[in-house]
Design an enzyme around this catalytic site. Structure first.
Site, PDB file in Angstrom:
ATOM      1  N   SER A  16      -5.148 -72.662  23.298  1.00  0.00           N
ATOM      2  CA  SER A  16      -4.915 -73.800  22.695  1.00  0.00           C
ATOM      3  C   SER A  16      -5.767 -74.919  22.764  1.00  0.00           C
ATOM      4  CB  SER A  16      -3.335 -74.235  22.811  1.00  0.00           C
ATOM      5  OG  SER A  16      -3.131 -75.270  22.274  1.00  0.00           O
ATOM      6  N   HIS A  57      -1.555 -74.214  13.815  1.00  0.00           N
ATOM      7  CA  HIS A  57      -0.024 -74.321  13.927  1.00  0.00           C
ATOM      8  C   HIS A  57       0.234 -75.722  13.400  1.00  0.00           C
ATOM      9  CE1 HIS A  57       3.257 -74.792  17.144  1.00  0.00           C
ATOM     10  NE2 HIS A  57       3.698 -74.793  15.915  1.00  0.00           N
ATOM     11  N   MET A 112       2.469 -78.748  12.815  1.00  0.00           N
ATOM     12  CA  MET A 112       3.931 -79.160  13.327  1.00  0.00           C
ATOM     13  C   MET A 112       3.923 -80.465  12.239  1.00  0.00           C
ATOM     14  SD  MET A 112       3.290 -78.462  17.311  1.00  0.00           S
ATOM     15  CE  MET A 112       1.648 -77.759  17.072  1.00  0.00           C
ATOM     16  N   MET A 118       8.378 -70.685  19.664  1.00  0.00           N
ATOM     17  CA  MET A 118       7.994 -71.865  20.891  1.00  0.00           C
ATOM     18  C   MET A 118       8.841 -71.772  22.106  1.00  0.00           C
ATOM     19  SD  MET A 118       5.731 -73.658  19.262  1.00  0.00           S
ATOM     20  CE  MET A 118       5.538 -74.797  20.676  1.00  0.00           C
TER      21      MET A 118
END
Ligand code: DX5
Ligand code: ZN
Length: 237
Positions: A19, A77, A79, A148
């Protein structure tokens, strides 16, 4: 560069996705080259809007600049409370997979369709408090599930082992339905917790701190994560 949807990667292989959130933001290009050379399979890119989660990160212009630096598939990803408007910009910037949260405020079906229409693989993500049943209506329309294992928003948090029943449940649903879906976990994954996640049936491991900040270097870190292929093989048997 040709798009590489995550559907082209083996669903039975344990894949490691560092990440970018844990990288040195002053040297993003070098950091990506470093983890690619160290054996990463995918690059995980966390995008935050300061509303869905209490933090802000990067947007399409940064992804566009980073795209030519690496051949790794980019797993983006989102969010975001309203991710739909950002599907086209991230696809144009070079995303290969785009994941949105099932808890977002947009029309989930329409958003998934837009992701696939843009040529990307489509993912749905669950916050820790969301039940796995929320994904049942979507299993036929997604390529990836992201569970998650921390509250989204920040790197470096502790792995929530209690999410493993959710991973196990989803692995069973994927197998029972004969779906080709990657099962990804994100948050607190390291050499110790990766085996727990693989044993529950996760095959795609996001790891920020454990890869970018490993004292022994990224190669040792990634090899340590890949070692959990053994637990995954058992889970998929
Ligand atoms: C959190 C992000 C994660 C995070 C993981 O909101 O989605 O991808 O960077 O970081 P670590 O591996 O440090 O827990
Ligand atoms: Zn993430």
């Amino acid at each position: 560069m040709e798009r590489q949807p995550l559907t082209s990667l083996d669903h039975r292989r344990l894949l490691v996705a560092p990440s970018l959130l844990a990288a040195d933001f002053a040297r993003l290009g070098e950091e990506i080259r470093r983890v690619e050379a160290a054996g990463a399979d995918i690059l995980h890119v966390d995008v935050m809007d300061g509303h869905f989660v209490p933090n802000l990160t990067i947007g399409p212009p940064v992804v566009e600049k980073l795209r030519p630096v690496s051949r790794l598939p980019f797993d983006v990803h989102l969010m975001l409370t309203n991710p739909r408007a950002f599907v086209a910009p991230f696809a144009a910037a070079g995303a290969d997979g785009i994941t949105v949260h099932v808890e977002c405020a947009d029309d989930v079906g329409a958003t998934l369709e837009e992701i696939r229409a843009a040529g990307c693989s489509a993912g749905l993500c669950l916050r820790p408090g969301t039940r796995p049943e929320a994904l049942l209506p979507w299993l036929g329309r997604i390529d990836l599930i992201l569970v998650m294992t921390v509250e989204p928003g920040f790197g470096g948090q502790s792995f929530m082992a209690e999410m493993m029943s959710k991973v196990f449940w989803l692995r069973r649903a994927i197998t029972a339905g004969g779906h080709r879906i990657h099962l990804e976990v994100d948050g607190g994954i390291d050499a110790r917790t990766v085996g727990v996640a693989a044993k529950a049936g996760a095959n795609l491991m996001v790891a920020g701190t454990a890869v970018f900040r490993h004292p022994g270097g990224a190669e040792a870190a990634i090899a340590g994560l890949h070692a959990a292929q053994r637990e995954l093989d058992e889970a998929l048997r």
